[in-house]
Design an enzyme around this catalytic site. Structure first.
Site, PDB file in Angstrom:
ATOM      1  N   ASP A  70     -18.054  17.013 -16.705  1.00  0.00           N
ATOM      2  CA  ASP A  70     -19.516  16.932 -17.201  1.00  0.00           C
ATOM      3  C   ASP A  70     -20.955  17.047 -16.330  1.00  0.00           C
ATOM      4  OD1 ASP A  70     -17.941  16.597 -19.339  1.00  0.00           O
ATOM      5  OD2 ASP A  70     -18.420  14.476 -19.574  1.00  0.00           O
ATOM      6  N   LYS A 110     -14.867  18.738 -24.457  1.00  0.00           N
ATOM      7  CA  LYS A 110     -14.380  17.657 -24.892  1.00  0.00           C
ATOM      8  C   LYS A 110     -15.291  16.654 -25.921  1.00  0.00           C
ATOM      9  CE  LYS A 110     -15.331  15.275 -20.667  1.00  0.00           C
ATOM     10  NZ  LYS A 110     -15.987  13.863 -21.225  1.00  0.00           N
ATOM     11  N   ALA A 113     -19.800  13.347 -13.544  1.00  0.00           N
ATOM     12  CA  ALA A 113     -20.537  12.102 -14.141  1.00  0.00           C
ATOM     13  C   ALA A 113     -19.769  11.685 -15.603  1.00  0.00           C
ATOM     14  CB  ALA A 113     -21.946  12.532 -14.335  1.00  0.00           C
ATOM     15  N   THR A 114     -19.867  10.541 -15.845  1.00  0.00           N
ATOM     16  CA  THR A 114     -20.461   9.532 -14.996  1.00  0.00           C
ATOM     17  C   THR A 114     -19.520   8.767 -14.543  1.00  0.00           C
ATOM     18  OG1 THR A 114     -20.902   7.829 -16.669  1.00  0.00           O
ATOM     19  CG2 THR A 114     -22.767   9.174 -16.147  1.00  0.00           C
TER      20      THR A 114
END
Length: 217
Positions: free
Chosen positions: A38, A126, A154-155
């Site tokens: 991400d 996702k 992240a995170t």
């Protein structure tokens, strides 16, 4: 700061964890993959609701990915994106309504433009925290002969931690280069690095991660 987050909660906590048998070295195999969780605009642009300043994380991850490509190791990038219908049906978006800004087709769900995402890489969308949950990632990695996963992104307290937990539960050795992960606040970031290192994988410096990859050439 040491790459290993020991001492974060004091010597007593470290002693308790050592007595319980936590903190042994993770398995480092010979067929690694890099999973970048991400690092999308929604998380790397501090002007957006879900974002924070992660320029150093983006730069460190780029360095690690470049080293992985030299080795021929698989590189996997994940994004979170929701359809309009999913915004009103998924319980996570009730608990964390800020995530509702991550709508399919929006700029927020695109990869940070500073990253070198290639067509020969794997990209996954996702709906939950873990890169492994309902994505087919474990099967993809196993079919490529992967035995060790370097988790970036992240995170730290959310999707990175969930991905590290699911990676080790899926049978992979787990390495988390601390320079390659980030969070919105220092407290959750450090606490989760401590927990990952104690129970699920090795938290290590970028130099150590690069040395591991170069040692496999």
């Amino acid at each position: 700061m040491s790459p290993h987050p020991t001492g974060l909660h004091g010597a007593g906590t470290d002693a308790t964890y050592a007595t319980a048998g936590f903190g042994a070295a993770a398995r480092r195999g010979t067929r690694p993959a890099v999973v970048v969780v991400d690092l999308t605009v929604g998380f790397t642009d501090p002007a957006l609701p879900t974002g924070s300043e992660l320029s150093e994380v983006v730069a460190a991850t780029s360095t690690l990915v470049e080293a992985a490509r030299t080795l021929g190791a698989p590189v996997v990038w994940t994004t979170i994106a929701y359809t309009p219908a999913e915004l009103d049906t998924l319980p996570w978006l009730v608990k964390a309504p800020g995530m509702r800004s991550l709508v399919e087709g929006s700029a927020a769900v695109g990869f940070d433009p500073r990253l070198d995402v290639r067509g020969t890489d794997h990209t996954l969308t996702k709906k939950g925290a873990s890169a492994f949950f309902d994505t087919g990632l474990a099967t993809l990695l196993r079919s490529s002969g992967v035995d060790t996963v370097l988790v970036c992104g992240a995170t730290t307290s959310g999707c990175v931690r969930a991905s590290a937990v699911d990676a080790v539960q899926s049978g992979f050795g787990v390495l988390v280069p601390r320079d390659c992960v980030g969070d919105r606040a220092a407290g959750p970031h450090e606490a989760n690095l401590f927990d990952i290192h104690a129970k699920y994988g090795d938290v290590l410096g970028l130099d150590d991660a690069l040395a591991y990859l170069k040692g496999l050439l």
